[in-house]
Design a protein around this motif. Structure first.
Motif, PDB file in Angstrom:
ATOM      1  N   LEU A 239       2.634   6.317  18.108  1.00 13.23           N
ATOM      2  CA  LEU A 239       3.354   5.541  17.090  1.00 13.23           C
ATOM      3  C   LEU A 239       4.739   6.102  16.832  1.00 13.23           C
ATOM      4  O   LEU A 239       5.667   5.354  16.534  1.00 13.23           O
ATOM      5  CB  LEU A 239       2.543   5.490  15.797  1.00 13.23           C
ATOM      6  N   LEU A 242       6.701   4.446  19.490  1.00  9.17           N
ATOM      7  CA  LEU A 242       6.961   3.027  19.217  1.00  9.17           C
ATOM      8  C   LEU A 242       8.025   2.852  18.138  1.00  9.17           C
ATOM      9  O   LEU A 242       8.956   2.056  18.301  1.00  9.17           O
ATOM     10  CB  LEU A 242       5.672   2.329  18.777  1.00  9.17           C
ATOM     11  N   ILE A 243       7.878   3.580  17.049  1.00  9.23           N
ATOM     12  CA  ILE A 243       8.806   3.431  15.933  1.00  9.23           C
ATOM     13  C   ILE A 243      10.186   3.972  16.297  1.00  9.23           C
ATOM     14  O   ILE A 243      11.209   3.309  16.121  1.00  9.23           O
ATOM     15  CB  ILE A 243       8.265   4.138  14.679  1.00  9.23           C
ATOM     16  N   GLY A 244      10.207   5.194  16.820  1.00  8.22           N
ATOM     17  CA  GLY A 244      11.483   5.823  17.147  1.00  8.22           C
ATOM     18  C   GLY A 244      12.242   5.104  18.238  1.00  8.22           C
ATOM     19  O   GLY A 244      13.432   4.797  18.088  1.00  8.22           O
ATOM     20  N   GLY A 246      11.733   2.044  19.278  1.00  9.12           N
ATOM     21  CA  GLY A 246      12.024   0.679  18.847  1.00  9.12           C
ATOM     22  C   GLY A 246      13.280   0.601  18.000  1.00  9.12           C
ATOM     23  O   GLY A 246      14.144  -0.255  18.213  1.00  9.12           O
ATOM     24  N   ILE A 247      13.410   1.518  17.034  1.00  8.92           N
ATOM     25  CA  ILE A 247      14.598   1.526  16.166  1.00  8.92           C
ATOM     26  C   ILE A 247      15.850   1.831  16.976  1.00  8.92           C
ATOM     27  O   ILE A 247      16.875   1.152  16.853  1.00  8.92           O
ATOM     28  CB  ILE A 247      14.424   2.554  15.030  1.00  8.92           C
ATOM     29  N   SER A 274      12.200  -4.774  20.453  1.00  8.57           N
ATOM     30  CA  SER A 274      12.316  -3.439  19.866  1.00  8.57           C
ATOM     31  C   SER A 274      12.017  -3.476  18.370  1.00  8.57           C
ATOM     32  O   SER A 274      11.302  -2.600  17.845  1.00  8.57           O
ATOM     33  CB  SER A 274      13.724  -2.884  20.094  1.00  8.57           C
ATOM     34  N   ALA A 278       8.849  -1.627  16.517  1.00  6.64           N
ATOM     35  CA  ALA A 278       9.068  -0.667  15.436  1.00  6.64           C
ATOM     36  C   ALA A 278       8.295  -1.069  14.180  1.00  6.64           C
ATOM     37  O   ALA A 278       7.635  -0.235  13.544  1.00  6.64           O
ATOM     38  CB  ALA A 278      10.560  -0.553  15.132  1.00  6.64           C
ATOM     39  N   LEU A 279       8.350  -2.353  13.831  1.00  7.01           N
ATOM     40  CA  LEU A 279       7.633  -2.833  12.645  1.00  7.01           C
ATOM     41  C   LEU A 279       6.122  -2.736  12.840  1.00  7.01           C
ATOM     42  O   LEU A 279       5.385  -2.355  11.916  1.00  7.01           O
ATOM     43  CB  LEU A 279       8.030  -4.280  12.349  1.00  7.01           C
ATOM     44  N   GLY A 281       4.615  -0.583  14.758  1.00  9.50           N
ATOM     45  CA  GLY A 281       4.287   0.834  14.691  1.00  9.50           C
ATOM     46  C   GLY A 281       4.190   1.329  13.260  1.00  9.50           C
ATOM     47  O   GLY A 281       3.292   2.105  12.912  1.00  9.50           O
ATOM     48  N   ILE A 282       5.116   0.889  12.409  1.00  8.95           N
ATOM     49  CA  ILE A 282       5.096   1.277  10.993  1.00  8.95           C
ATOM     50  C   ILE A 282       3.829   0.743  10.317  1.00  8.95           C
ATOM     51  O   ILE A 282       3.161   1.461   9.553  1.00  8.95           O
ATOM     52  CB  ILE A 282       6.351   0.764  10.278  1.00  8.95           C
ATOM     53  N   TRP A 285       0.849   2.744  11.435  1.00  8.04           N
ATOM     54  CA  TRP A 285       0.868   4.084  10.820  1.00  8.04           C
ATOM     55  C   TRP A 285       0.285   4.028   9.407  1.00  8.04           C
ATOM     56  O   TRP A 285      -0.519   4.888   9.026  1.00  8.04           O
ATOM     57  CB  TRP A 285       2.317   4.593  10.760  1.00  8.04           C
TER      58      TRP A 285
END
Length: 289
Positions: A239, A242-244, A246-247, A274, A278-279, A281-282, A285
């Motif tokens: 995650l 994915l988040i990092g 993606g952003i 992307s 990111a969304l 992944g958040i 989490w």
């Protein structure tokens, strides 16, 4: 936007007048052995090595990783090519409008998209873990460290090809390219307005997005490694990726001029994807933490 591949490169804000002009073809045999391919091969080997060294933290063996890679590498290449062709389909049509299937398979002519490879890798991992009865989240926690290391290194293949860069900038990190021999159709109106002439030579200065992404991914990799022994749940390292990623990719993709777009909408498909990753992944989490 991509320039011709025989253009001297400099970073005036960082290194002054120093220039680099490496031939993108490392060995002139047949279709040529490109530095791009050599760098990608090295990136895959480096990523594999890191995965194998991290495997013990997740109850896996080096053989487990190697077995997976034998399936993942060809699938990722196919996925990366399919993704690129899908969004640049008009480039693979004959004059009568029919599809040129031969051109679609000529991968040596260029045309790979990292997101296609990532999607293919995830699908392959899901199938592989299901067949082997492995914990998917543990497995991808292991795999993403190698994946992002491969991306860090692989972006320098774009540098060798003088491609995947952004619009005009006059920042400290600006990359300068001589444009005397550039195909005029590859220069945007915005760049034409900012073209400079120094000692009778024309230049453009662009965002080195390959460098931005490589440095951003290095930061993500460091965060991932620092969390490996302290992670709160299986899937946390995945995650973070994915988040990092993606952003960062959402921001960097907005600077590029060679985006894969959704039809004629002008919307960059990788930028949208992307943001979605990111969304997602958040959200994941929040649910797993």
């Amino acid at each position: 936007m991509s320039a011709l591949k025989n253009m001297p490169i400099s970073f005036p804000g960082l290194f002054g007048d120093w220039e680099l002009n490496i031939d993108p073809v490392a060995i002139h045999i047949g279709h040529g052995i490109y530095w791009y391919g050599i760098i990608l091969a090295f990136a895959m080997l480096a990523g594999l090595y890191l995965c194998m060294k991290q495997a013990k933290h997740y109850g896996l063996t080096e053989d487990n990783i190697m077995d997976m890679v034998l399936w993942a590498v060809p699938c990722c290449i196919i996925g990366a090519r399919f993704y690129y062709v899908l969004f640049y389909l008009d480039l693979y049509r004959n004059t009568d409008g029919s599809l040129d299937w031969g051109a679609m398979f000529r991968i040596w002519d260029g045309g790979l998209a990292i997101y296609g490879g990532v999607i293919a890798a995830v699908i392959t991992a899901i199938v592989y873990c299901k067949r082997k009865d492995y914990n998917f989240l543990k497995f991808v926690d292991t795999a993403v460290t190698g994946l992002i290391l491969g991306q860090i290194i692989g972006r320098y293949g774009n540098f060798m090809n003088r491609e995947a860069f952004g619009e005009y900038t006059n920042s400290l990190f600006a990359m300068r390219l001589k444009v005397d021999e550039v195909n005029p159709s590859s220069i945007t109106d915005a760049m034409t307005e900012h073209m400079q002439t120094i000692d009778g030579v024309n230049y453009i200065q662009v965002h080195p997005t390959f460098l931005y992404e490589s440095v951003w991914n290095l930061i993500i990799l460091i965060l991932m490694i620092l969390r490996i022994k302290k992670k709160a749940f299986n899937g946390e390292i995945f995650l973070i990726y994915l988040i990092g990623y993606g952003i960062g990719r959402c921001w960097i993709e907005g600077l590029r001029t060679d985006q894969l777009q959704i039809g004629t909408t002008g919307i960059a498909v990788s930028q949208v994807l992307s943001a979605v990753l990111a969304l997602a992944g958040i959200a994941a989490w929040v649910l797993l933490f």
